[in-house]
Motif scaffolding. Structure first.
Motif, PDB file in Angstrom:
ATOM      1  N   SER A  83      40.644   3.813 146.400  1.00 21.44           N
ATOM      2  CA  SER A  83      40.140   2.698 145.587  1.00 21.44           C
ATOM      3  C   SER A  83      39.144   1.846 146.359  1.00 21.44           C
ATOM      4  O   SER A  83      38.248   1.235 145.758  1.00 21.44           O
ATOM      5  CB  SER A  83      41.307   1.827 145.093  1.00 21.44           C
ATOM      6  N   SER A  90      38.303   4.005 140.153  1.00 24.48           N
ATOM      7  CA  SER A  90      39.674   3.536 139.930  1.00 24.48           C
ATOM      8  C   SER A  90      39.773   2.739 138.641  1.00 24.48           C
ATOM      9  O   SER A  90      40.738   2.873 137.880  1.00 24.48           O
ATOM     10  CB  SER A  90      40.152   2.691 141.117  1.00 24.48           C
ATOM     11  N   LEU A  91      38.774   1.913 138.385  1.00 28.09           N
ATOM     12  CA  LEU A  91      38.766   1.138 137.142  1.00 28.09           C
ATOM     13  C   LEU A  91      38.614   2.046 135.926  1.00 28.09           C
ATOM     14  O   LEU A  91      39.267   1.851 134.895  1.00 28.09           O
ATOM     15  CB  LEU A  91      37.641   0.106 137.177  1.00 28.09           C
ATOM     16  N   THR A  95      42.069   1.906 134.199  1.00 24.98           N
ATOM     17  CA  THR A  95      41.965   0.860 133.176  1.00 24.98           C
ATOM     18  C   THR A  95      41.328   1.361 131.889  1.00 24.98           C
ATOM     19  O   THR A  95      41.919   1.282 130.810  1.00 24.98           O
ATOM     20  CB  THR A  95      41.158  -0.339 133.726  1.00 24.98           C
ATOM     21  N   SER A 138      42.842  -2.550 139.481  1.00 22.27           N
ATOM     22  CA  SER A 138      42.782  -1.587 138.376  1.00 22.27           C
ATOM     23  C   SER A 138      44.113  -1.489 137.637  1.00 22.27           C
ATOM     24  O   SER A 138      44.150  -1.376 136.413  1.00 22.27           O
ATOM     25  CB  SER A 138      42.359  -0.211 138.892  1.00 22.27           C
TER      26      SER A 138
END
Length: 300
Positions: A83, A90-91, A95, A138
């Motif tokens: 990350s 990662s986002l 997410t 995230s």
């Protein structure tokens, strides 16, 4: 659970996903696994459906095709160092893929029960100084998205937050990494020295099989919109990992620590729902034995 209950598991070919697929299949669910690439889970007839969860069109097609009764959302980027290298990825994976998945479910099967697996490494949104790495960001945003969709659209969504998962299988966790090095000492004649950054660092370790059992409890007994921690409730120094490995290894080895800096963690307890419905947890030493045996078989 009847065979008519269809459960879709994202991240099905990951460390937790393989255990989850086997567990829920044995519990009587019709399991559909989702993975970015085609994959076969050894010893099972579980269907693996390829899908890129960062592609909203692929997710919509997936949900339309299978219309699951329940969804266990495990897929994600779970490596803290990665990350730092690529925070945007990662986002996207943790997410945005969650948002795409929930939006597809909202349009196609809004009555579907969803368990979104977060992390105990989330930060306090009321105190930005508690943010330690992009991974935490995230996963915190993932939980906010899930809880927002539950509130705004009255969807049946529950959050599960496990601690550091350990157990047999392919994992990048510290227990598996150290066990692999010990197995290499036993089978490949590697140097009989186990090096670790800090023996006095603390972590809460939970066997992945207990976590999956907890997810089933959450599916069956939790209220929509609730959030549940699943932990051992017993932080352990990393020294306990090396001591356990020394006790069960067939070879003697020494342990070298780069630094011995006391790093205590706040004790995190499982939610009452988990405590009241799980009769027992797999002992830490049993988890370590199973991890070492898995690493031995992988090298044999």
């Amino acid at each position: 659970m009847t065979n008519e209950t269809k459960l879709l598991i994202t991240g099905a070919t990951g460390f937790t996903g393989i255990h989850a697929c086997r567990h829920f299949q044995q519990a009587g669910y019709e399991v559909i696994g989702v993975s970015r690439k085609p994959f076969t889970i050894k010893g099972s007839q579980i269907q693996i459906e390829p899908c890129d969860l960062t592609n909203r069109n692929e997710i919509m097609d997936l949900i339309k095709k299978h219309n699951p009764d329940r969804v266990l959302h495990l897929a994600g980027q779970n490596h803290v160092p990665s990350s730092w290298t690529n925070p945007i990825a990662s986002l996207e994976v943790n997410t945005m893929s969650t948002a795409y998945l929930l939006e597809a479910i909202r349009h196609e099967i809004p009555e579907c029960r969803v368990v979104v697996v977060g992390s105990t490494l989330q930060f306090d949104i009321n105190d930005i100084t508690t943010l330690e790495h992009p991974y935490s960001l995230s996963k915190t945003l993932q939980t906010l998205v899930a809880r927002s969709w539950q509130l705004l659209y009255e969807m049946d969504i529950v959050i599960a937050n496990p601690s550091n998962l350990i157990g047999p299988g392919k994992s990048n966790g510290v227990c598996s990494i150290l066990a692999k090095k010990v197995a290499e000492m036993e089978l490949l004649g590697s140097e009989k020295v186990l090096k670790i950054n800090n023996l006095l660092a603390q972590r809460d370790f939970l066997d992945v099989r207990d976590a999956v059992s907890g997810y089933e409890i959450i599916f069956n007994k939790s209220q929509s919109g609730s959030m549940h921690n699943i932990t051992s409730g017993l932080p352990r120094y990393l020294k306990e990992i090396t001591s356990s490995l020394q006790a069960i290894s067939s070879v003697e080895f020494t342990v070298e620590s780069i630094e011995d800096k006391l790093e205590e963690k706040e004790i995190m307890h499982s939610s009452n729902l988990i405590v009241e419905n799980m009769s027992s947890f797999i002992p830490f030493d049993k988890s370590m034995e199973d991890i070492l045996n898995y690493q031995r078989k992988s090298l044999a």
